[in-house]
Design an enzyme around this catalytic site. Structure first.
Site, PDB file in Angstrom:
ATOM      1  CE  LYS A   1      -1.672   2.874   2.720  1.00  0.00           C
ATOM      2  NZ  LYS A   1      -1.546   4.079   1.873  1.00  0.00           N
TER       3      LYS A   1
ATOM      4  CB  ALA B   1       5.735   3.645  13.736  1.00  0.00           C
TER       5      ALA B   1
ATOM      6  CD  GLU C   1      14.163   1.276   8.291  1.00  0.00           C
ATOM      7  OE1 GLU C   1      14.694   2.301   8.750  1.00  0.00           O
ATOM      8  OE2 GLU C   1      14.742   0.170   8.254  1.00  0.00           O
TER       9      GLU C   1
ATOM     10  CB  CYS D   1      13.809   9.594   6.698  1.00  0.00           C
ATOM     11  SG  CYS D   1      14.691   8.436   5.655  1.00  0.00           S
TER      12      CYS D   1
ATOM     13  CD  GLU E   1      10.699  13.504  10.242  1.00  0.00           C
ATOM     14  OE1 GLU E   1       9.547  13.076  10.450  1.00  0.00           O
ATOM     15  OE2 GLU E   1      11.586  12.840   9.670  1.00  0.00           O
TER      16      GLU E   1
HETATM   17  P1  NAD Z   1       2.833   8.574   7.401  1.00  0.00           P
HETATM   18  O1  NAD Z   1       3.177   7.831   8.633  1.00  0.00           O
HETATM   19  O2  NAD Z   1       1.763   9.595   7.470  1.00  0.00           O
HETATM   20  O3  NAD Z   1       2.374   7.576   6.266  1.00  0.00           O
HETATM   21  C1  NAD Z   1       3.184   6.516   5.808  1.00  0.00           C
HETATM   22  C2  NAD Z   1       2.296   5.426   5.217  1.00  0.00           C
HETATM   23  O4  NAD Z   1       1.501   4.867   6.250  1.00  0.00           O
HETATM   24  C3  NAD Z   1       1.316   5.920   4.153  1.00  0.00           C
HETATM   25  O5  NAD Z   1       1.181   4.929   3.149  1.00  0.00           O
HETATM   26  C4  NAD Z   1       0.031   6.063   4.941  1.00  0.00           C
HETATM   27  O6  NAD Z   1      -1.126   5.969   4.144  1.00  0.00           O
HETATM   28  C5  NAD Z   1       0.142   4.886   5.888  1.00  0.00           C
HETATM   29  N1  NAD Z   1      -0.668   4.998   7.101  1.00  0.00           N
HETATM   30  C6  NAD Z   1      -1.086   6.130   7.740  1.00  0.00           C
HETATM   31  N2  NAD Z   1      -1.853   5.811   8.802  1.00  0.00           N
HETATM   32  C7  NAD Z   1      -1.923   4.464   8.843  1.00  0.00           C
HETATM   33  C8  NAD Z   1      -2.566   3.536   9.711  1.00  0.00           C
HETATM   34  N3  NAD Z   1      -3.312   3.935  10.745  1.00  0.00           N
HETATM   35  N4  NAD Z   1      -2.415   2.217   9.480  1.00  0.00           N
HETATM   36  C9  NAD Z   1      -1.667   1.795   8.441  1.00  0.00           C
HETATM   37  N5  NAD Z   1      -1.052   2.611   7.583  1.00  0.00           N
HETATM   38  C10 NAD Z   1      -1.166   3.943   7.773  1.00  0.00           C
HETATM   39  O7  NAD Z   1       4.198   9.182   6.867  1.00  0.00           O
HETATM   40  P2  NAD Z   1       4.383  10.141   5.600  1.00  0.00           P
HETATM   41  O8  NAD Z   1       3.934  11.506   6.011  1.00  0.00           O
HETATM   42  O9  NAD Z   1       3.809   9.503   4.393  1.00  0.00           O
HETATM   43  O10 NAD Z   1       5.972  10.124   5.417  1.00  0.00           O
HETATM   44  C11 NAD Z   1       6.838  10.981   6.060  1.00  0.00           C
HETATM   45  C12 NAD Z   1       7.478  10.318   7.252  1.00  0.00           C
HETATM   46  O11 NAD Z   1       8.171   9.146   6.843  1.00  0.00           O
HETATM   47  C13 NAD Z   1       8.532  11.184   7.908  1.00  0.00           C
HETATM   48  O12 NAD Z   1       8.406  11.088   9.306  1.00  0.00           O
HETATM   49  C14 NAD Z   1       9.836  10.554   7.464  1.00  0.00           C
HETATM   50  O13 NAD Z   1      10.948  10.769   8.290  1.00  0.00           O
HETATM   51  C15 NAD Z   1       9.476   9.128   7.415  1.00  0.00           C
HETATM   52  N6  NAD Z   1      10.419   8.388   6.569  1.00  0.00           N
HETATM   53  C16 NAD Z   1      11.300   7.496   7.146  1.00  0.00           C
HETATM   54  C17 NAD Z   1      12.215   6.809   6.365  1.00  0.00           C
HETATM   55  C18 NAD Z   1      13.192   5.828   6.955  1.00  0.00           C
HETATM   56  O14 NAD Z   1      13.700   5.008   6.211  1.00  0.00           O
HETATM   57  N7  NAD Z   1      13.477   5.870   8.246  1.00  0.00           N
HETATM   58  C19 NAD Z   1      12.233   7.026   4.985  1.00  0.00           C
HETATM   59  C20 NAD Z   1      11.341   7.938   4.431  1.00  0.00           C
HETATM   60  C21 NAD Z   1      10.426   8.599   5.230  1.00  0.00           C
END
Ligand code: NAD
Length: 488
Positions: A179, A237, A254, A288, A392
């Site tokens: 997804k 997470a 991650e 990130c 962040e």
């Molecule tokens: P997000 O947590 O809002 O969403 C990430 C994914 O999770 C999306 O596909 C979203 O639809 C899904 N999601 C949201 N709520 C959910 C739920 N309740 N259950 C299951 N899935 C759900 O993050 P974002 O805003 O898309 O991305 C930015 C974040 O990602 C930043 O914090 C960034 O640091 C982090 N990031 C980390 C890494 C790494 O490797 N450590 C890499 C890239 C981005």
């Protein structure tokens, strides 16, 4: 031509090797114009159920193929994506707001390499064996794929991060339900069109589009998905961890970062300044691993700041499809407002904004007036306890502060909840090793940034994640190990 330019792109889920329409859709925006240009399936339980069923049905055949057979299919898929690299790069830039240059040189080449890398690495793993001669026993380990893997990815590096999960999952013999972020789904959908040609059997890779709250959560809560690999925010997470706890799922998380750059007075500034500009502002600061706290030793603080700000002002913000542009659009209006609000808070606290937001004016091309753009912004004299130094921001904003001693800077660098990445700049070899060892950070780059060997572990400490991904680590995550003892 007006009607043509307004025609929306409509995506469909990819389940059991077929594109299937959905009963409802979500609007997806072009961040550089502010226009809705695409409709993404708003999947829920029903669609996830169908995808998991397809993945389960495909598992027995796919998991019993040899690593070599799977490797050949992954390589074929890499070739097909590479063949369409330009189309993928254009799509990623339009969908995400990132510059075409970044999509061409980073996102899509890395997506290709993710498949090539795991196609190769899957052929080279060995398992363990020990002997207990005195009791006449041999012990060995055996590894097998886990089953249906649930893969959830964010919007900042869409195809790059999704393939970083799909490639090891299927190389190990799992089948997947993926997804992508509802804000950046287009390149995943394009990849689905290539799966059959690459020889990926129906049901091995299923992609369900939709929001986290509906589609993501249905995947996390599905009893037949024993493993979830998630990249995204720390808040999501925590939610995923709670929802998967009743099922005892295996999780790889991650998450976010608040990454420091530590610059000692013996650093080579001709290397350090351009690299720290990139580490702060590449991909609009939406990586990130981006630097957002720059600690500079007192003796070179004013010189660094002067040169850094002068160079930051040269970064060109504008239409992402213009190859001379360095900074594209941020992902959404909401995100842009959030990033801007941090700059306002810093100002209210008495920090100095040296360039960018609120200080310099941003001239945008006519077609981009409604896009979500922001200038690279440098803030100085921020207190360590300020939210700008603790949270962040995930945009083109970086804070620069002075420090005096090695001991002091290590403590200050570690005094945030995150622990993903850090950079250390010094020509003193001993110091570089000392500082790297003491930083609470899953990755430390000294005198460089973002150079990765995919064989080695990637991931964060503290609120930046749980688990590591990379050649051996991904293999271990995506397989279940068994210890077998034979007495002769
Ligand atoms: P997000 O947590 O809002 O969403 C990430 C994914 O999770 C999306 O596909 C979203 O639809 C899904 N999601 C949201 N709520 C959910 C739920 N309740 N259950 C299951 N899935 C759900 O993050 P974002 O805003 O898309 O991305 C930015 C974040 O990602 C930043 O914090 C960034 O640091 C982090 N990031 C980390 C890494 C790494 O490797 N450590 C890499 C890239 C981005």
């Amino acid at each position: 031509t007006m009607a043509h330019s307004k025609a929306l792109l409509v995506l469909e889920n990819f389940i059991a090797g077929k594109f299937v329409p959905c009963s409802s859709y979500i609007d997806s925006y072009n961040p550089s114009t502010g226009d809705v240009y695409c409709r993404v399936p708003d999947s829920g339980k029903e669609e996830v159920e169908a995808a998991v069923k397809a993945a389960k049905a495909a598992f027995p055949v796919w998991s019993s193929k040899s690593p070599l057979e799977r490797s050949q299919i992954l390589n074929k898929l890499a070739d097909l994506i590479e063949h369409d690299l330009e189309a993928f790069a254009q799509a990623e830039s339009k969908d995400q707001g990132k510059t075409i240059t970044f999509a061409r040189t980073v996102d899509i080449p890395r997506a290709v390499y993710n498949f090539r890398f795991f196609a190769s690495s899957i052929l080279h793993h060995t398992t363990e064996c020990t002997e207990m001669a005195t009791v006449g026993c041999v012990h060995y380990t055996s590894r097998a794929p886990v089953g249906v893997a649930g893969l959830i990815s964010p919007w900042n590096l869409p195809l790059y991060l999704l393939t970083w999960k799909i490639a090891p999952a299927i190389a190990c013999g799992n089948t997947v339900v993926a997804k992508p972020s509802e804000m950046t789904s287009v390149t995943a959908w394009m990849m689905c069109k290539l799966l059959e040609k690459a020889g990926v059997p129906h049901g091995v890779v299923n992609v369900v589009f939709g929001t986290g709250a509906k589609a993501g959560e249905a995947l996390v809560c599905h009893p037949d998905v024993p493993l979830i690999s998630f990249t995204g925010s720390t808040l999501t997470a925590q939610h995923i961890t709670e929802k998967s706890a009743p099922h005892c799922k295996r999780l790889s998380l991650e998450l976010g970062g608040k990454n420091p750059a530590i610059i000692f007075d013996d650093a080579d500034l001709t290397q350090c300044i351009p690299t720290t500009l990139r580490s702060s502002f590449a991909n609009q600061g939406e990586i990130c691993l981006c630097t957002s706290r720059i600690f500079v030793q007192r003796g070179i603080y004013s010189e660094f700041l002067k040169r850094f700000v002068a160079e930051a002002k040269k970064w060109k913000v504008g239409n992402p499809s213009d190859p001379t542009v360095d900074v594209g659009a941020l992902i959404s209006k909401e995100h842009l407002e959030k990033v801007r609000s941090y700059v306002k808070k810093a100002q209210a606290e008495g920090a100095r904004v040296l360039c960018g937001e609120g200080v310099d004016s941003l001239a945008l091309p006519t077609g981009n007036q409604k896009g979500y753009f922001m200038l690279p912004t440098v803030i100085a004299e921020v207190k360590d306890e300020s939210c700008c130094m603790q949270e962040e921001i995930f945009g083109p904003v970086t804070c620069v502060v002075a420090f005096d001693t090695e001991e002091e800077v290590i403590e200050r660098a570690n005094s945030v909840k995150y622990g993903l990445a850090a950079t250390v700049w010094s020509s003193n070899v001993g110091r570089v090793h000392r500082v790297a060892r003491r930083l609470q950070s899953g990755l430390v780059w000294t005198n460089c940034w973002l150079i990765r060997d995919l064989n080695l572990p990637f991931g964060g400490m503290k609120a930046s994640g749980i688990g590591r991904e990379g050649g051996k680590d991904s293999y271990e995550f995506f397989t279940e190990v068994k210890t077998i003892t034979i007495k002769h």
